[in-house]
Design an enzyme around this catalytic site. Sequence first.
Site, PDB file in Angstrom:
ATOM      1  N   ASN A  55       0.742  -1.260  -0.238  1.00  0.00           N
ATOM      2  CA  ASN A  55       0.007  -0.061   0.028  1.00  0.00           C
ATOM      3  C   ASN A  55       0.852   1.220  -0.031  1.00  0.00           C
ATOM      4  O   ASN A  55       1.467   1.512   0.991  1.00  0.00           O
ATOM      5  CB  ASN A  55      -0.971  -0.116   1.316  1.00  0.00           C
ATOM      6  CG  ASN A  55      -1.807   1.133   1.576  1.00  0.00           C
ATOM      7  OD1 ASN A  55      -1.794   2.037   0.569  1.00  0.00           O
ATOM      8  ND2 ASN A  55      -2.483   1.264   2.410  1.00  0.00           N
ATOM      9  N   TRP A  56       1.018   1.979  -1.309  1.00  0.00           N
ATOM     10  CA  TRP A  56       1.988   2.965  -1.343  1.00  0.00           C
ATOM     11  C   TRP A  56       1.331   4.281  -0.849  1.00  0.00           C
ATOM     12  O   TRP A  56       2.043   5.302  -0.713  1.00  0.00           O
ATOM     13  CB  TRP A  56       2.169   3.099  -2.731  1.00  0.00           C
ATOM     14  CG  TRP A  56       3.352   2.351  -3.411  1.00  0.00           C
ATOM     15  CD1 TRP A  56       3.689   0.974  -2.907  1.00  0.00           C
ATOM     16  CD2 TRP A  56       4.140   2.563  -4.388  1.00  0.00           C
ATOM     17  NE1 TRP A  56       4.675   0.699  -3.625  1.00  0.00           N
ATOM     18  CE2 TRP A  56       5.012   1.518  -4.457  1.00  0.00           C
ATOM     19  CE3 TRP A  56       4.205   3.558  -5.271  1.00  0.00           C
ATOM     20  CZ2 TRP A  56       5.965   1.402  -5.572  1.00  0.00           C
ATOM     21  CZ3 TRP A  56       5.161   3.472  -6.178  1.00  0.00           C
ATOM     22  CH2 TRP A  56       6.105   2.324  -6.487  1.00  0.00           C
ATOM     23  N   LYS A  57       0.044   4.207  -0.162  1.00  0.00           N
ATOM     24  CA  LYS A  57      -0.714   5.443   0.327  1.00  0.00           C
ATOM     25  C   LYS A  57      -0.444   6.758  -0.570  1.00  0.00           C
ATOM     26  O   LYS A  57      -0.356   6.369  -1.650  1.00  0.00           O
ATOM     27  CB  LYS A  57      -0.094   5.567   1.710  1.00  0.00           C
ATOM     28  CG  LYS A  57      -0.174   4.292   2.588  1.00  0.00           C
ATOM     29  CD  LYS A  57       0.052   4.675   4.312  1.00  0.00           C
ATOM     30  CE  LYS A  57       0.092   3.351   4.708  1.00  0.00           C
ATOM     31  NZ  LYS A  57      -0.040   3.328   6.319  1.00  0.00           N
ATOM     32  N   HIS A  89      -9.435   1.223   5.171  1.00  0.00           N
ATOM     33  CA  HIS A  89      -8.078   1.322   5.831  1.00  0.00           C
ATOM     34  C   HIS A  89      -8.234   2.367   6.937  1.00  0.00           C
ATOM     35  O   HIS A  89      -9.170   3.440   6.947  1.00  0.00           O
ATOM     36  CB  HIS A  89      -7.040   1.925   4.744  1.00  0.00           C
ATOM     37  CG  HIS A  89      -5.911   1.779   5.308  1.00  0.00           C
ATOM     38  ND1 HIS A  89      -5.240   2.911   6.130  1.00  0.00           N
ATOM     39  CD2 HIS A  89      -4.618   1.041   5.193  1.00  0.00           C
ATOM     40  CE1 HIS A  89      -4.040   2.458   6.691  1.00  0.00           C
ATOM     41  NE2 HIS A  89      -3.544   1.280   6.021  1.00  0.00           N
ATOM     42  N   GLU A 121      -6.592   4.580   7.943  1.00  0.00           N
ATOM     43  CA  GLU A 121      -6.430   6.066   7.688  1.00  0.00           C
ATOM     44  C   GLU A 121      -7.495   6.617   7.066  1.00  0.00           C
ATOM     45  O   GLU A 121      -7.795   7.893   7.102  1.00  0.00           O
ATOM     46  CB  GLU A 121      -5.106   6.130   6.837  1.00  0.00           C
ATOM     47  CG  GLU A 121      -3.815   6.150   7.729  1.00  0.00           C
ATOM     48  CD  GLU A 121      -2.748   5.591   6.876  1.00  0.00           C
ATOM     49  OE1 GLU A 121      -2.632   5.649   5.772  1.00  0.00           O
ATOM     50  OE2 GLU A 121      -1.640   4.912   7.461  1.00  0.00           O
ATOM     51  N   GLU A 139      -4.936  -4.789  10.551  1.00  0.00           N
ATOM     52  CA  GLU A 139      -3.898  -3.639  10.768  1.00  0.00           C
ATOM     53  C   GLU A 139      -4.208  -3.113  12.065  1.00  0.00           C
ATOM     54  O   GLU A 139      -5.166  -2.385  12.180  1.00  0.00           O
ATOM     55  CB  GLU A 139      -4.000  -2.677   9.633  1.00  0.00           C
ATOM     56  CG  GLU A 139      -3.676  -3.270   8.339  1.00  0.00           C
ATOM     57  CD  GLU A 139      -3.070  -2.430   7.383  1.00  0.00           C
ATOM     58  OE1 GLU A 139      -2.165  -2.561   6.790  1.00  0.00           O
ATOM     59  OE2 GLU A 139      -3.725  -1.553   7.163  1.00  0.00           O
ATOM     60  N   GLY A 169       3.125   2.319  10.726  1.00  0.00           N
ATOM     61  CA  GLY A 169       3.932   3.412  10.647  1.00  0.00           C
ATOM     62  C   GLY A 169       4.764   3.519  11.974  1.00  0.00           C
ATOM     63  O   GLY A 169       5.731   4.637  12.099  1.00  0.00           O
ATOM     64  N   SER A 173       3.855  -2.240  10.212  1.00  0.00           N
ATOM     65  CA  SER A 173       5.171  -2.295  10.284  1.00  0.00           C
ATOM     66  C   SER A 173       6.008  -3.534  10.056  1.00  0.00           C
ATOM     67  O   SER A 173       6.774  -4.219  10.710  1.00  0.00           O
ATOM     68  CB  SER A 173       5.693  -2.070  11.993  1.00  0.00           C
ATOM     69  OG  SER A 173       5.332  -0.736  12.143  1.00  0.00           O
ATOM     70  N   GLY A 227       3.000  -1.296   4.257  1.00  0.00           N
ATOM     71  CA  GLY A 227       2.990   0.286   3.750  1.00  0.00           C
ATOM     72  C   GLY A 227       4.400   0.603   3.524  1.00  0.00           C
ATOM     73  O   GLY A 227       5.024   0.439   2.219  1.00  0.00           O
ATOM     74  N   GLY A 228       5.176   1.362   4.349  1.00  0.00           N
ATOM     75  CA  GLY A 228       6.343   2.067   4.104  1.00  0.00           C
ATOM     76  C   GLY A 228       7.350   1.045   3.390  1.00  0.00           C
ATOM     77  O   GLY A 228       8.176   1.494   2.343  1.00  0.00           O
TER      78      GLY A 228
END
Length: 238
Positions: A8-10, A95, A97, A163, A169, A201, A222-223
Amino acid sequence: MKPLIAGNWKMNGLSASVQEVQKLIGLFSGSVPDDRDILICPPATLVGLFAAEFSDEGIAVGGQDCHANASGAHTGDVSAEMMADAGAAYIIVGHSERRADHAETDEAVRRKAQAVWRAGLTPIICVGETEAERRAGREKEIVGAQLSGSIPAGDDAYVIAYEPVWAIGTGLTPTPGDIAEMHAFIRSRVRDGVRILYGGSVKPSNAKEILAIANVHGALVGGASLKADDFYAIIKAA
Ligand code: 13P
């Protein structure tokens, strides 16, 4: 079950990011393994470009959200049908977010998941408790309510991503025992064949341990999915 490793590149990535995915494919010596599903969900602006470039290379492309309607007067929104037209195979819905930044309720998430089915794609429905909810010992109650409220009735395929909000993150992850317990709980609440991903993470240093836990059928990253080397290491760990 075939593992699904999803990135997930956000809100990250420009057209030059094609090079990062080309680098990832290069790390597999040009031949991406087909014993696991690999998915990248870039921002909406890149879905068409990535699908054209990579869908035939063994890397599926997905969206990060969609509107519940197919079309209409909804300035700034993108429908599941548009994602399908651009070449997406999956769409992430619910998600944390989006639940937090856009006040998305379980009901809104359910309508979006239904829209993903309507467009012929697979929703990745996200659930997870906050830190305060876990501290209060309410994580199963919260996740159970999210599952009941966010999964539409019907037989189409879907994926669940667990999640924990406090693990996203932050570099923090639940213990393997806590992940196993929650995934077993989710397993008991969804039908056979539904893959349950862990997200929060996930990185090269913990991927092998997390992906070996019972009822963990992949990861939503993610990251670490933004860097070819890290995402490659996580895919290899599956
Ligand atoms: P991080 O891997 O950056 O913690 O993000 C997880 C996530 O939110 C994936 O959807």
